[in-house]
Write an enzyme that holds these catalytic residues in place. Structure first.
Site, mmCIF file in Angstrom:
data_model
loop_
_atom_site.group_PDB
_atom_site.id
_atom_site.type_symbol
_atom_site.label_atom_id
_atom_site.label_comp_id
_atom_site.label_asym_id
_atom_site.label_seq_id
_atom_site.Cartn_x
_atom_site.Cartn_y
_atom_site.Cartn_z
ATOM 1 N N PHE A 185 0.859 -1.179 0.000
ATOM 2 C CA PHE A 185 0.000 0.000 0.000
ATOM 3 C C PHE A 185 0.895 1.228 0.000
ATOM 4 O O PHE A 185 1.601 1.502 0.972
ATOM 5 C CB PHE A 185 -0.931 0.055 1.206
ATOM 6 C CG PHE A 185 -1.854 1.252 1.154
ATOM 7 C CD1 PHE A 185 -3.034 1.184 0.434
ATOM 8 C CD2 PHE A 185 -1.515 2.440 1.781
ATOM 9 C CE1 PHE A 185 -3.873 2.296 0.347
ATOM 10 C CE2 PHE A 185 -2.345 3.548 1.693
ATOM 11 C CZ PHE A 185 -3.530 3.477 0.975
ATOM 12 N N ASP B 249 9.680 2.756 1.497
ATOM 13 C CA ASP B 249 8.521 3.583 1.830
ATOM 14 C C ASP B 249 8.398 3.615 3.346
ATOM 15 O O ASP B 249 7.899 2.681 3.970
ATOM 16 C CB ASP B 249 7.262 3.013 1.184
ATOM 17 C CG ASP B 249 6.025 3.869 1.456
ATOM 18 O OD1 ASP B 249 6.057 4.675 2.408
ATOM 19 O OD2 ASP B 249 5.025 3.718 0.733
ATOM 20 N N LYS C 28 3.382 11.755 6.388
ATOM 21 C CA LYS C 28 2.563 11.635 7.592
ATOM 22 C C LYS C 28 3.149 12.429 8.764
ATOM 23 O O LYS C 28 2.910 13.614 8.885
ATOM 24 C CB LYS C 28 2.319 10.173 7.938
ATOM 25 C CG LYS C 28 1.483 9.450 6.873
ATOM 26 C CD LYS C 28 0.894 8.166 7.372
ATOM 27 C CE LYS C 28 0.141 7.406 6.289
ATOM 28 N NZ LYS C 28 -1.077 8.095 5.834
#
Length: 407
Positions: free
Chosen positions: A144, A229, A258
Site C-alpha cells: 500500500f 517507503d 505523515k
C-alpha cells in the site's frame, strides 16, 4: 442550517454532502490534545491510531503548533518560483536526520512515492542505461503506497484497484519478504525495488529477520535502487528514526510523510544521495505547495523533535510492555499479534467478531483504533504515550475480547 449538536447530527450531514470514500467510526472529534480527543458530546477518547502515524507526536504538540503560528505571521506560500527562508534549513535538517545528501519536498505520501518512482526511472535511463520506455520496478504483494492511478496499478487490493483502469505498466509484483522471488524478477531493465519495511495496511506485517539486509545486498549486487517507503513506519514509530535502521539497513531512496507534517500540514519528501537525486533538474518535476514555508517550518520542528532521540527511545522502551500485554490475548480471542516499537497488528479470531466490531467496542471503552482487512486491528498510539496510558489501551482490548468470548 439546523443547529448541529450530537455526533449523529454531524454524521448525517457529512453522509449527505461528503463523498462516501470512508467508513469511519461514529465519533465526531471536536477537540484534541496530546493523546486524547473529545467528541462534540463531550466524550473523551484515547487516540490509539495517531492519524495512521501522522500524529506521532500527539495532537497539537506545543513545539509544532508554535512553529506553525510563528510562520503564519510571516509567510505561508511562495510557490517554488521564488526561494523562501524555511526550505533550506528544513531540507538540511531532514537530510542530516536520515543520512542522505538531498531532499525533494512534496505534500502527500502518495506524491512522495510517485516522485521516487519517477526518480528511479530517470536514473535507470540516464545512469544505468536502460533502453527508453523499458524500465521495470519490482513491488511487493500486499503493498500500500497510496491511491493515485499509477500506484493502484500495482496494488493487489481490489477495493483500491478495480474499475480504475487502464493501468500503468512497468511494475512486477512478488511475494513480500521473498528474496529469491525478487532476485528471479530482476533483469537488465530493473531500476528499483519498492518496499515497505513493515506493511502497515496489511496489519503491521513484519518481514522475517534478515530480509531487509538481504534486499540491500541484492540491490547493490544487481545495480538496482532500493526504495524504502517509510511514510507510516518511519520517523520514530518502531523505536528507530527509520524502520530500516532497526536492522541496520540504508536504502537508496526514502519516501517520508505523515508524521513529517506533525499532524498540522501535509508534508512529504523523498530523500536520496546526490548521485541519484541529481537526475531531477529544473522543470522536470515540481509542486506549487511542495516545500512551502509553512510546511517547511513545521517539518523543521518535527526534525528537531526527532533529533533528540527521545521519542524513538520511548517507542523502544515500551515495545516489550506492548508485546507482552497483547500476546497474552493469543488463544483468548486473538489469533496472532505483531509488534514493533509502538505499532501493533492484532488478528481477532474470525469466529469472535470482525475488526470493525472490535473497534466499535473499543470506542465505547474510550479507545479509538482502526480495523483493516476484516479481522485485524491496528494500534499506533502517539510516541508521547506513557506506560500507564499504554496500559489503558491494552486493558480495554483485553476487556473487549474477554467479554465477547463470554457472550
Amino acid at each position: 442550517m439546523t443547529e448541529l449538536s450530537t455526533n449523529q447530527d454531524f454524521i448525517d450531514l457529512e453522509d449527505k454532502v461528503a463523498a462516501h470514500n470512508y467508513s469511519p467510526l461514529p465519533v465526531v472529534v471536536e477537540h484534541a490534545e496530546g493523546i486524547w480527543v473529545t467528541d462534540v458530546e463531550g466524550n473523551r477518547y484515547l487516540d490509539a491510531l495517531s492519524g495512521y502515524s501522522a500524529l506521532n507526536f500527539g495532537h497539537r504538540h506545543p513545539a509544532l503548533v508554535q512553529a506553525a503560528k510563528d510562520q503564519l505571521d510571516r509567510s505561508t506560500l511562495t510557490s517554488r518560483a521564488f526561494h523562501n527562508d524555511q526550505l533550506g534549513p528544513f531540507c538540511a535538517k531532514l537530510a542530516e536526520l536520515v543520512g542522505k545528501d538531498m531532499i525533494l519536498p512534496m505534500n502527500t505520501g502518495a506524491e512522495a512515492v510517485e516522485t521516487a518512482l519517477k526518480i528511479a526511472r530517470k536514473w535507470g535511463y540516464l545512469v544505468k542505461g536502460v533502453p527508453a520506455e523499458q524500465a521495470k520496478i519490482i513491488v511487493m504483494d500486499g503493498n500500500f503506497h497510496g491511491r493515485t492511478t499509477t500506484i493502484i496499478s500495482f496494488s493487489d487490493d481490489p477495493e483500491a484497484r478495480d474499475h480504475y483502469g487502464p493501468y500503468t505498466q512497468g511494475f512486477e509484483s512478488v511475494p513480500y519478504g521473498d528474496l529469491a522471488a525478487i532476485e528471479a524478477a530482476i533483469d537488465d531493465h530493473t531500476v528499483a525495488v519498492l518496499v515497505e519495511p513493515i506493511q502497515g495496511e496489511q496489519g503491521v506485517k513484519i518481514p522475517k529477520e534478515g530480509f531487509l539486509p538481504g534486499l540491500r545486498e541484492l540491490c547493490t549486487a544487481k545495480n538496482v535502487l532500493m526504495i524504502a517507503d517509510e511514510i507510516q513506519a518511519g520517523l520514530g514509530r518502531v523505536g528507530t528514526t527509520l524502520a530500516c535502521q532497526y536492522e541496520g539497513v540504508e536504502a537508496d531512496l526514502y519516501t517520508l510523510g505523515k508524521a513529517l507534517g506533525g499532524g498540522i500540514v501535509p508534508v512529504s519528501a523523498v530523500a536520496a544521495d546526490a548521485e541519484v537525486m541529481n537526475v531531477i533538474t529544473p522543470g522536470t518535476h515540481g509542486s506549487t505547495f511542495g516545500g512551502n514555508p509553512l510546511a517547511a517550518a513545521v517539518g523543521l520542528a518535527v526534525c528537531e523533535l526527532l533529533e533528540t532521540g527521545e521519542h524513538q527511545q520511548n517507542a523502544a522502551n515500551l515495545e516489550g510492555q506492548f508485546r507482552e500485554a497483547l500476546e497474552a490475548l493469543i488463544g483468548q480471542g486473538v489469533d496472532e499479534v505483531r509488534v514493533r516499537g509502538l505499532w501493533a497488528g492484532i488478528d481477532i479470531s474470525t469466529d469472535l467478531m470482525t475488526g470493525k466490531e472490535a473497534c466499535k467496542k473499543l470506542a465505547k471503552k474510550g479507545v479509538l483504533a482502526k480495523d483493516t482487512h476484516g479481522s485485524t486491528i491496528r494500534l499506533a498510539p502517539p510516541l508521547t504515550i506513557t506506560s500507564e496510558e499504554l496500559k489503558i489501551i491494552t486493558d480495554a482490548l483485553t476487556e473487549v475480547v474477554t467479554e465477547a468470548k463470554q457472550a
